[in-house]
Scaffold this motif. Sequence first.
Motif, mmCIF file in Angstrom:
data_model
loop_
_atom_site.group_PDB
_atom_site.id
_atom_site.type_symbol
_atom_site.label_atom_id
_atom_site.label_comp_id
_atom_site.label_asym_id
_atom_site.label_seq_id
_atom_site.Cartn_x
_atom_site.Cartn_y
_atom_site.Cartn_z
ATOM 1 N N LYS A 136 94.880 49.180 -35.495
ATOM 2 C CA LYS A 136 93.690 49.256 -34.542
ATOM 3 C C LYS A 136 92.602 48.137 -33.802
ATOM 4 O O LYS A 136 92.728 47.079 -32.922
ATOM 5 C CB LYS A 136 93.300 50.570 -34.075
ATOM 6 N N VAL A 137 92.474 47.411 -34.732
ATOM 7 C CA VAL A 137 91.343 46.234 -35.037
ATOM 8 C C VAL A 137 91.881 45.125 -34.630
ATOM 9 O O VAL A 137 91.814 44.007 -33.599
ATOM 10 C CB VAL A 137 90.437 46.363 -36.262
ATOM 11 N N CYS A 138 93.023 45.056 -34.984
ATOM 12 C CA CYS A 138 93.921 43.747 -34.798
ATOM 13 C C CYS A 138 94.231 43.843 -33.602
ATOM 14 O O CYS A 138 94.213 42.768 -32.262
ATOM 15 C CB CYS A 138 95.111 42.979 -35.664
ATOM 16 N N GLN A 139 94.903 44.681 -33.046
ATOM 17 C CA GLN A 139 95.230 45.116 -31.001
ATOM 18 C C GLN A 139 94.378 44.695 -30.268
ATOM 19 O O GLN A 139 94.477 44.401 -29.232
ATOM 20 C CB GLN A 139 96.573 46.700 -31.319
ATOM 21 N N TRP A 140 93.385 45.753 -31.378
ATOM 22 C CA TRP A 140 91.492 44.847 -29.638
ATOM 23 C C TRP A 140 91.746 43.382 -30.496
ATOM 24 O O TRP A 140 91.420 43.690 -28.791
ATOM 25 C CB TRP A 140 90.619 46.293 -30.560
ATOM 26 N N ALA A 141 91.199 43.295 -30.741
ATOM 27 C CA ALA A 141 91.080 42.124 -30.819
ATOM 28 C C ALA A 141 91.827 40.983 -29.764
ATOM 29 O O ALA A 141 91.277 40.333 -29.830
ATOM 30 C CB ALA A 141 91.122 41.694 -32.214
ATOM 31 N N MET A 142 93.627 41.068 -29.653
ATOM 32 C CA MET A 142 94.190 40.274 -28.979
ATOM 33 C C MET A 142 94.342 40.449 -27.748
ATOM 34 O O MET A 142 94.898 39.619 -27.223
ATOM 35 C CB MET A 142 95.696 40.508 -30.065
ATOM 36 N N GLN A 143 92.949 42.110 -27.412
ATOM 37 C CA GLN A 143 93.613 41.991 -25.481
ATOM 38 C C GLN A 143 91.962 42.067 -25.124
ATOM 39 O O GLN A 143 91.390 42.376 -25.329
ATOM 40 C CB GLN A 143 93.497 43.972 -25.666
ATOM 41 N N ALA A 144 92.179 41.025 -24.416
ATOM 42 C CA ALA A 144 90.873 40.519 -23.930
ATOM 43 C C ALA A 144 90.151 41.931 -23.268
ATOM 44 O O ALA A 144 90.683 42.819 -22.832
ATOM 45 C CB ALA A 144 90.819 39.401 -22.669
ATOM 46 N N ASN A 145 88.539 42.084 -23.305
ATOM 47 C CA ASN A 145 87.960 43.032 -22.583
ATOM 48 C C ASN A 145 87.916 44.141 -22.714
ATOM 49 O O ASN A 145 88.334 45.068 -21.851
ATOM 50 C CB ASN A 145 87.606 43.265 -21.242
ATOM 51 N N SER A 146 89.014 44.920 -24.189
ATOM 52 C CA SER A 146 88.893 46.244 -24.327
ATOM 53 C C SER A 146 87.800 46.597 -26.072
ATOM 54 O O SER A 146 87.224 45.901 -25.928
ATOM 55 C CB SER A 146 90.339 46.153 -25.689
ATOM 56 N N ILE A 147 88.209 47.775 -25.523
ATOM 57 C CA ILE A 147 87.304 48.874 -26.377
ATOM 58 C C ILE A 147 87.935 48.697 -27.346
ATOM 59 O O ILE A 147 88.874 50.090 -27.814
ATOM 60 C CB ILE A 147 86.391 50.011 -25.723
ATOM 61 N N LEU A 148 87.172 48.706 -29.151
ATOM 62 C CA LEU A 148 87.693 49.113 -30.140
ATOM 63 C C LEU A 148 86.441 50.648 -30.446
ATOM 64 O O LEU A 148 85.963 50.325 -30.860
ATOM 65 C CB LEU A 148 87.253 48.880 -31.547
ATOM 66 N N LEU A 149 87.241 52.560 -30.112
ATOM 67 C CA LEU A 149 86.359 52.819 -30.695
ATOM 68 C C LEU A 149 86.943 53.524 -31.820
ATOM 69 O O LEU A 149 87.874 53.939 -32.605
ATOM 70 C CB LEU A 149 87.025 54.343 -29.675
ATOM 71 N N LEU A 150 85.591 53.156 -33.093
ATOM 72 C CA LEU A 150 85.710 53.804 -34.589
ATOM 73 C C LEU A 150 84.782 55.630 -34.845
ATOM 74 O O LEU A 150 83.590 55.193 -34.511
ATOM 75 C CB LEU A 150 85.230 52.643 -34.913
ATOM 76 N N ASP A 151 85.802 56.473 -34.111
ATOM 77 C CA ASP A 151 85.342 57.755 -33.775
ATOM 78 C C ASP A 151 85.115 58.031 -35.700
ATOM 79 O O ASP A 151 86.015 58.396 -35.886
ATOM 80 C CB ASP A 151 86.319 58.744 -33.344
ATOM 81 N N GLU A 152 84.180 58.951 -35.491
ATOM 82 C CA GLU A 152 83.645 59.587 -36.671
ATOM 83 C C GLU A 152 83.289 58.370 -38.004
ATOM 84 O O GLU A 152 83.601 58.781 -38.705
ATOM 85 C CB GLU A 152 84.739 60.337 -37.376
ATOM 86 N N TRP A 153 82.262 57.387 -36.650
ATOM 87 C CA TRP A 153 81.900 56.721 -38.509
ATOM 88 C C TRP A 153 81.126 56.796 -39.336
ATOM 89 O O TRP A 153 81.322 56.611 -40.080
ATOM 90 C CB TRP A 153 81.979 55.573 -37.441
ATOM 91 N N ASP A 154 80.659 57.447 -39.145
ATOM 92 C CA ASP A 154 79.638 58.249 -40.607
ATOM 93 C C ASP A 154 80.499 58.586 -41.657
ATOM 94 O O ASP A 154 79.778 59.536 -42.299
ATOM 95 C CB ASP A 154 78.616 58.726 -40.121
ATOM 96 N N GLN A 155 82.059 58.838 -41.665
ATOM 97 C CA GLN A 155 82.755 59.668 -41.835
ATOM 98 C C GLN A 155 83.123 58.891 -43.215
ATOM 99 O O GLN A 155 83.658 59.130 -43.841
ATOM 100 C CB GLN A 155 83.597 60.890 -41.318
ATOM 101 N N VAL A 156 83.380 57.613 -42.632
ATOM 102 C CA VAL A 156 83.484 55.972 -42.968
ATOM 103 C C VAL A 156 82.809 55.422 -44.651
ATOM 104 O O VAL A 156 81.210 55.699 -44.363
ATOM 105 C CB VAL A 156 83.832 54.474 -42.373
#
Length: 346
Positions: A136-156
């Motif tokens: 998902k991080v690469c897919q996000w990086a290739m799509q202009a003006n998109s949002i990467l949502l790292l849900d439950e980030w404090d579990q990582v």
Amino acid sequence: MEIIDTSAPIAVKDAKDVFETKSSFFDKMKTKIFPATHHTPAIKPYVFNETNLTRLILWAAAANLPADFFGAEMKRNMYVYGPTGCGKTRMAQAFAARTGRSLFRVQCSKETTLSDLFGSWKLCGKDQGMTWVYGKVCQWAMQANSILLLDEWDQVPADVAMGLNGILDGAPIHLDQTGEIIQIAQGCMIMATGNTNGRGSAGGQGGSAAIYKGTQKMNIANQDRFNVMFETYLSEEQEIALLVNLTKAPLLSAKAMASLAAKVRANFIGLNEDAGAGGMAFQFTITTRNVLNWAMNFNLLTQMGKKVEEAYIEALRMTVLDFAQKDEASAILATWSTIMGTPQTS
Ligand SMILES: Nc1ncnc2c1ncn2[C@@H]1O[C@H](COP(=O)(O)OP(=O)(O)OP(=O)(O)O)[C@@H](O)[C@H]1O
Ligand SMILES: [Mg+2]
């Protein structure tokens, strides 16, 4: 991977209309709307509060500034924390949906690895051999003006989170496995969510994080790269309106349900360490998710023929109350009787 051109907005609209807010603070503000892709979520009802909507709009504006607008670089990442079921994930979806942005959501856990985020080799069909599948991080990086949502980030785990420091700084992604270098497209933004503030605390006032199993202390350098937003439950008034609009609850029922939810939350230790001062602190809460479900279960139970007073209690039990400890459940039912002005029946 087919990529639709989302680098330029297709419209600029009044922020007040886009986000359906009545606050006059947004009177003169404009919002860019981008071409939707199949990663853009559908619009669902969501009530924005003024403080958080202001931060979201500023966050989006910063992501669209020319790199040399200020001498220093602005943060483009937002960390949203708050108690369970208060609407954090829904807020990211609502913002993306209304602005046409694509949303790439990663459901994080303590098992999350960098391969989950960036991609891995997968066997695709028996004759095709191994194919590189972008995460998902690469897919996000290739799509202009998109949002990467790292849900439950404090579990990582912190070492995995640190592996994202480069992209949190806007640096290109170097895929060692394929040799590819991916530049983060223009206007891309990152939001991370969690139940804790990333420092082992769960409330604006320092509620106990112990009830949120698996949460980790974030590495301070990783946390430093985020702007921050505390999200909490809606006000009683807003919740009443939501119940009436979304669950067909009659106004009086909506008022009673929202009142019980507010009283239970005041004693919820995950929201406020001082919870229960002068009374008992609850490990248990009634989330927005659950207050809405209580009302919908109540509606169906009455249609099935349950008497109204019984239907309230049965629907509450089925939605969430039977998860509570016995003493908490009794205290909550006693409060419900007081709200309804009836003697306690069960
Ligand atoms: N402001 C709001 N407006 C409309 N609906 C809301 C709002 N806040 C919460 N909800 C409702 O509550 C549900 C739960 O919200 P959401 O899943 O976003 O919570 P969360 O904060 O991400 O919870 P968790 O910490 O458990 O992941 C939503 O699906 C939605 O129905
Ligand atoms: Mg969530």
